[in-house]
Design an enzyme around this catalytic site. Structure first.
Site, PDB file in Angstrom:
ATOM      1  N   HIS A   8     -15.165  12.157  -1.483  1.00  0.00           N
ATOM      2  CA  HIS A   8     -14.470  11.103  -0.738  1.00  0.00           C
ATOM      3  C   HIS A   8     -13.381  10.469  -1.601  1.00  0.00           C
ATOM      4  O   HIS A   8     -13.677   9.839  -2.626  1.00  0.00           O
ATOM      5  CB  HIS A   8     -15.491  10.051  -0.322  1.00  0.00           C
ATOM      6  CG  HIS A   8     -14.930   8.939   0.502  1.00  0.00           C
ATOM      7  ND1 HIS A   8     -15.140   7.611   0.204  1.00  0.00           N
ATOM      8  CD2 HIS A   8     -14.170   8.945   1.632  1.00  0.00           C
ATOM      9  CE1 HIS A   8     -14.558   6.851   1.117  1.00  0.00           C
ATOM     10  NE2 HIS A   8     -13.952   7.638   1.985  1.00  0.00           N
ATOM     11  N   ARG A   9     -12.137  10.661  -1.205  1.00  0.00           N
ATOM     12  CA  ARG A   9     -10.980  10.190  -1.984  1.00  0.00           C
ATOM     13  C   ARG A   9     -11.074  10.691  -3.423  1.00  0.00           C
ATOM     14  O   ARG A   9     -10.699  10.010  -4.378  1.00  0.00           O
ATOM     15  CB  ARG A   9     -10.859   8.668  -1.954  1.00  0.00           C
ATOM     16  CG  ARG A   9     -10.833   8.083  -0.535  1.00  0.00           C
ATOM     17  CD  ARG A   9     -10.718   6.563  -0.531  1.00  0.00           C
ATOM     18  NE  ARG A   9     -11.225   6.021   0.739  1.00  0.00           N
ATOM     19  CZ  ARG A   9     -11.488   4.746   0.966  1.00  0.00           C
ATOM     20  NH1 ARG A   9     -11.278   3.846   0.028  1.00  0.00           N
ATOM     21  NH2 ARG A   9     -11.942   4.343   2.141  1.00  0.00           N
ATOM     22  N   GLU A  35     -11.713  14.898   0.459  1.00  0.00           N
ATOM     23  CA  GLU A  35     -11.121  14.121   1.549  1.00  0.00           C
ATOM     24  C   GLU A  35     -10.122  13.177   0.926  1.00  0.00           C
ATOM     25  O   GLU A  35     -10.363  12.622  -0.154  1.00  0.00           O
ATOM     26  CB  GLU A  35     -12.228  13.354   2.274  1.00  0.00           C
ATOM     27  CG  GLU A  35     -11.773  12.524   3.474  1.00  0.00           C
ATOM     28  CD  GLU A  35     -11.377  11.093   3.136  1.00  0.00           C
ATOM     29  OE1 GLU A  35     -10.901  10.400   4.046  1.00  0.00           O
ATOM     30  OE2 GLU A  35     -11.526  10.670   1.966  1.00  0.00           O
ATOM     31  N   ASP A  37      -6.412  10.464   1.940  1.00  0.00           N
ATOM     32  CA  ASP A  37      -5.683   9.725   2.978  1.00  0.00           C
ATOM     33  C   ASP A  37      -4.192   9.807   2.703  1.00  0.00           C
ATOM     34  O   ASP A  37      -3.769   9.711   1.545  1.00  0.00           O
ATOM     35  CB  ASP A  37      -6.085   8.245   2.946  1.00  0.00           C
ATOM     36  CG  ASP A  37      -7.598   8.064   2.920  1.00  0.00           C
ATOM     37  OD1 ASP A  37      -8.204   8.102   3.995  1.00  0.00           O
ATOM     38  OD2 ASP A  37      -8.161   7.885   1.821  1.00  0.00           O
ATOM     39  N   HIS A  50      -5.191   5.100   0.452  1.00  0.00           N
ATOM     40  CA  HIS A  50      -5.994   4.733   1.616  1.00  0.00           C
ATOM     41  C   HIS A  50      -5.384   3.597   2.431  1.00  0.00           C
ATOM     42  O   HIS A  50      -5.216   3.699   3.636  1.00  0.00           O
ATOM     43  CB  HIS A  50      -7.415   4.356   1.180  1.00  0.00           C
ATOM     44  CG  HIS A  50      -8.272   3.914   2.316  1.00  0.00           C
ATOM     45  ND1 HIS A  50      -8.352   2.590   2.733  1.00  0.00           N
ATOM     46  CD2 HIS A  50      -9.080   4.609   3.157  1.00  0.00           C
ATOM     47  CE1 HIS A  50      -9.166   2.503   3.766  1.00  0.00           C
ATOM     48  NE2 HIS A  50      -9.623   3.709   4.049  1.00  0.00           N
ATOM     49  N   GLU A 102      -6.727  13.039   5.858  1.00  0.00           N
ATOM     50  CA  GLU A 102      -6.821  12.012   6.900  1.00  0.00           C
ATOM     51  C   GLU A 102      -5.457  11.360   7.110  1.00  0.00           C
ATOM     52  O   GLU A 102      -4.863  10.826   6.170  1.00  0.00           O
ATOM     53  CB  GLU A 102      -7.851  10.924   6.557  1.00  0.00           C
ATOM     54  CG  GLU A 102      -7.943   9.917   7.701  1.00  0.00           C
ATOM     55  CD  GLU A 102      -8.868   8.739   7.452  1.00  0.00           C
ATOM     56  OE1 GLU A 102      -8.700   7.718   8.155  1.00  0.00           O
ATOM     57  OE2 GLU A 102      -9.748   8.834   6.578  1.00  0.00           O
ATOM     58  N   LYS A 104      -3.663   8.507   7.821  1.00  0.00           N
ATOM     59  CA  LYS A 104      -3.978   7.081   7.819  1.00  0.00           C
ATOM     60  C   LYS A 104      -2.794   6.284   8.360  1.00  0.00           C
ATOM     61  O   LYS A 104      -2.938   5.447   9.236  1.00  0.00           O
ATOM     62  CB  LYS A 104      -4.320   6.649   6.383  1.00  0.00           C
ATOM     63  CG  LYS A 104      -4.860   5.259   6.248  1.00  0.00           C
ATOM     64  CD  LYS A 104      -6.169   5.049   6.976  1.00  0.00           C
ATOM     65  CE  LYS A 104      -7.358   5.616   6.257  1.00  0.00           C
ATOM     66  NZ  LYS A 104      -8.630   5.234   6.907  1.00  0.00           N
ATOM     67  N   ASP A 222     -18.927   9.568  -2.110  1.00  0.00           N
ATOM     68  CA  ASP A 222     -18.274   9.102  -3.328  1.00  0.00           C
ATOM     69  C   ASP A 222     -18.880   9.769  -4.566  1.00  0.00           C
ATOM     70  O   ASP A 222     -18.299   9.699  -5.656  1.00  0.00           O
ATOM     71  CB  ASP A 222     -18.457   7.577  -3.483  1.00  0.00           C
ATOM     72  CG  ASP A 222     -17.761   6.778  -2.378  1.00  0.00           C
ATOM     73  OD1 ASP A 222     -16.829   7.320  -1.738  1.00  0.00           O
ATOM     74  OD2 ASP A 222     -18.144   5.616  -2.158  1.00  0.00           O
TER      75      ASP A 222
END
Length: 227
Positions: A8-9, A35, A37, A50, A102, A104, A222
């Site tokens: 995640h990020r 992943e 953004d 993000h 993603e 955003k 995470d």
């Protein structure tokens, strides 16, 4: 298909989110996917960040879409990292890492579609190397209209049923529900409808254990090392 570990990020639990070292760390910790953004900045580049502003994660302030790439690059994250472009993330990851982009910011569909097309045409990537997700209906619709072959994932933190409705509309391949929404029943319905399920953001060991038993396709976390 084996369960996909999606950082995640990057590896947000270990290093500053959406930075190049964080993406590298995710892969080092065993993530097969990441992943991230994206927003479009004032000069047109896709920047990986993000929030809609730079205030929380950098030493600057202002809305991402109003700042040039040069001014964004001058900012620091935790006093030592810089904000990466989407191209820079792909340079660091290389082929073989599945990337969930993603959308955003607003008006990201066209630049993201162009980015993917360029990587397919010029760098030998295929559509199966990417999935593009969003909570934003207008961006999903725009992407589907511009590039119907780009795999889409519908994000939701409210309703699996609504995500499936949007998925049908935009011919998405996956739904991305918050893990608290998952039940045996709605997962079964989503699977029967042909959707893959990538759930977010699952960090606690007991939650990871529960979600694994439900038969999802990927877990966004995470802490890739906890999977």
């Amino acid at each position: 298909m084996p369960l996909l570990t999606i950082g995640h990020r990057g590896a947000k639990g270990h290093l500053a989110e959406n930075t190049l070292p964080s993406f590298k760390k995710a892969v080092e910790l065993g993530a097969q996917a990441v992943e991230l953004d994206v927003h479009v900045c004032a000069t047109g580049e896709l920047v990986v960040l993000h929030d809609f502003t730079v205030d929380r994660t950098t030493n600057g302030s202002g809305e991402v879409h109003k700042l040039t790439l040069a001014s964004l690059k001058a900012l620091q994250v935790e006093g030592k990292y810089t904000l990466p472009t989407l191209d820079e993330v792909f340079e660091v990851l290389g082929k073989g890492v599945f990337v969930n982009i993603e959308m955003k910011g607003r008006h990201t569909a066209k630049p993201v579609a162009d980015f993917i097309q360029r990587y397919i045409t010029e760098k030998g990537y295929t559509y199966s190397d990417f999935i593009v997700s969003s909570f934003q209906r207008e961006e999903l619709e725009a992407l589907h209209n511009i590039s119907p072959d780009t795999p889409i994932g519908v994000l939701t933190q409210a309703s699996v049923a609504q995500a499936m409705e949007w998925a049908a509309e935009f011919k998405a391949v996956a739904i991305h529900p918050h893990f608290s929404l998952l039940t045996e029943s709605n997962i079964k319905k989503a699977k029967q409808a042909g959707y893959e399920i990538y759930t977010w953001t699952v960090n606690e060991p007991e939650d990871i254990a529960r979600v694994k038993t439900l038969g999802v396709d990927g877990i966004i976390t995470d802490y890739p090392d906890r999977l």
